[in-house]
Design an enzyme around this catalytic site. Structure first.
Site, PDB file in Angstrom:
ATOM      1  N   ALA A  23       7.446  17.507  21.792  1.00 33.53           N
ATOM      2  CA  ALA A  23       7.066  17.619  20.378  1.00 33.53           C
ATOM      3  C   ALA A  23       6.091  18.792  20.230  1.00 33.53           C
ATOM      4  CB  ALA A  23       6.500  16.300  19.870  1.00 33.53           C
ATOM      5  N   SER A  24       4.971  18.598  19.535  1.00 34.74           N
ATOM      6  CA  SER A  24       4.083  19.730  19.245  1.00 34.74           C
ATOM      7  C   SER A  24       3.228  20.186  20.424  1.00 34.74           C
ATOM      8  CB  SER A  24       3.183  19.408  18.049  1.00 34.74           C
ATOM      9  OG  SER A  24       3.920  19.507  16.856  1.00 34.74           O
ATOM     10  N   VAL A  25       3.277  19.505  21.544  1.00 32.67           N
ATOM     11  CA  VAL A  25       2.638  20.043  22.749  1.00 32.67           C
ATOM     12  C   VAL A  25       3.406  21.278  23.214  1.00 32.67           C
ATOM     13  CG1 VAL A  25       2.002  19.525  25.158  1.00 32.67           C
ATOM     14  CG2 VAL A  25       1.537  17.860  23.366  1.00 32.67           C
ATOM     15  N   LYS A  38       3.665  23.765  21.193  1.00 31.56           N
ATOM     16  CA  LYS A  38       3.017  24.875  20.480  1.00 31.56           C
ATOM     17  C   LYS A  38       2.121  25.735  21.375  1.00 31.56           C
ATOM     18  CE  LYS A  38       3.295  23.294  15.688  1.00 31.56           C
ATOM     19  NZ  LYS A  38       4.140  22.088  15.837  1.00 31.56           N
TER      20      LYS A  38
END
Length: 451
Positions: A59-61, A63
């Protein structure tokens, strides 16, 4: 260090015994892995257990890794942080946005989730090119002018992935593989849409959500509210990296040792954005930034996508790393409780652990006529200029808070609702002639009046 190991072993034995976590964990201090383990199932239908090498959607890890790709190009002189985005994406219909704005969420670009829910053919799987096409075609209104404030934007990080491709003439996935994953021996990591490419990954952790009507866990693909996991599966940059706790640790070690980004650029990476108005959180280039009186500088990121909750926390002054990847939805506050206990054990502090997981709430079916009566705009009592929107879509009730994405409301009764997974209750009531909505988030209660 030995005491810390003992402390962690005791904690995770308790977690295993009480079945409080479905996921994998790695805790390290000063370059030594103190604990690495797995709890629960990778696939519920077959009871296949998770292992410490199980692969999760980050997921957003993802980014921080996307930001690292951009910073590598800056380091090589192929990009400048203050380059206009339109230099690399000329047809983008938003002027004045720089790469720096994309990195630290100060671009003002609206999030793409609502755009694709409204216009996209859900029988197809969208990718980054489709996002660019939709921004050009529909031109959704920007939320604010660049650098006015920090507001989280998944759209910005997909544009960063597109910029990597424009600068290098390489696919984003290929660039990550050749410049980060392979050099760091991250052998279990790739940026890929598993459904879009129709691939099978060995030891894959499937993501499960709780069906509030059936009262059981199901694949996120099979739950109406989380169908976007299929039709947005081709999006990369804001998420979409599949990895393990060990591979993430290899990435973190290389970053901390200066093997990827030089010290000067890293210092800039860890500086919070300076904006015209006060920001709710500090964000650098791909990292959330905190300063804690006792634990010092904390550089971290979390991720949430239906079926997955991920976290990579780095305590810089103590050289402690805590990585937790989960693939089974639980109450948000409970998840935070587990993370805190792990951090406390890593710091040799006493920790508190719940005896059991709180039961997830069941929803009731409410007639459409009753739901229609609740629809409207509600002004917050303390900030009348801020409006809460309550509306129906496909005969389902949603609430949208200022500056937030819409969230579905699930009924306990005809006037009492909850937001799945967030420990937030939403109650509709009347006081004399006033029609009110109360949002109860733990001890915090906010009230808004229908306009």
């Amino acid at each position: 260090m030995t005491n810390t190991k003992v402390n962690l072993e005791r904690l995770f034995n308790d977690i295993k015994e009480r079945e409080l976590l479905n996921g994998t964990v790695l805790v390290a201090k000063k370059g030594e892995i103190l604990y690495e383990g797995a709890f629960g199932d990778a696939e519920l239908s077959t009871y296949r257990p998770l292992t410490s090498r199980s692969v999760f959607n980050l997921a957003s890890v993802s980014k921080p890794i996307t930001a690292t790709a951009i910073l590598l190009l800056v380091q090589e002189g192929k990009l400048n942080l203050d380059d206009a985005v339109q230099k690399w994406i000329p047809n983008l219909p938003y002027e004045g946005i720089t790469i720096r704005h994309l990195l630290n969420h100060t671009s003002g670009l609206p999030d793409y989730l609502d755009l694709f829910e409204k216009y996209w053919d859900k029988t197809k799987i969208a990718d980054n090119d489709d996002l660019l096409m939709y921004l050009t075609k529909y031109k959704p209104e920007r939320l604010f002018v660049p650098n006015e404030r920090v507001e989280y934007s998944n759209t910005g990080y997909i544009l960063l992935a597109i910029i990597v491709e424009r600068v290098t003439n390489m696919g984003f996935s290929v660039f990550l593989q050749e410049n980060i994953f392979k050099p760091l021996n991250m052998t279990c990591t790739q940026a890929i849409g598993v459904r879009k490419e129709n691939i099978q990954i060995d030891d894959y952790a499937y993501g499960y959500v709780y069906d509030v009507y059936a009262g059981k866990y199901i694949l996120a693909d099979d739950f109406e509210e989380s169908k976007m996991v299929t039709y947005l599966d081709g999006m990369l940059g804001d998420g979409g990296i599949q990895s393990t706790v060990r591979d993430l640790y290899l990435y973190e070690r290389a970053l901390s040792a200066g093997k990827l980004i030089n010290d000067k650029l890293l210092q800039e990476t860890y500086k919070p954005a300076v904006t015209e108005t006060e920001t709710p959180f500090k964000y650098g280039f791909g990292w959330i930034l905190e300063d804690d009186k006792e634990k010092g500088q904390i550089i971290w990121h979390s991720g949430g996508w239906p079926g997955y909750v991920t976290s990579l926390r780095r305590f810089i002054n103590h050289d402690i790393v805590v990585i937790v990847l989960r693939n089974k939805e639980h109450d948000f506050d409970f998840d935070q409780h587990i993370l805190l206990a792990i951090e406390q054990a890593a710091f040799d502090e006493p920790y508190e652990l719940a005896e059991e997981k709180p039961p997830l709430e069941r929803a009731q079916a409410i007639s459409l006529d009753i739901l229609k009566r609740l629809v409207g705009n509600y002004a917050l009592t303390e900030h009348p200029d801020l409006i809460i929107h309550v509306f129906l879509e496909n005969n389902r009730l949603f609430i949208k808070f200022p500056g937030s994405m819409k969230l579905e409301l699930y009924a306990k009764t005809e006037k009492s609702f909850f937001i799945r997974g967030l420990s937030i209750d939403v109650d509709f009531t009347t006081e004399g002639s006033k029609e009110l909505v109360r949002i109860v988030d733990d001890a915090e209660v906010r009230t808004a009046e229908r306009q």
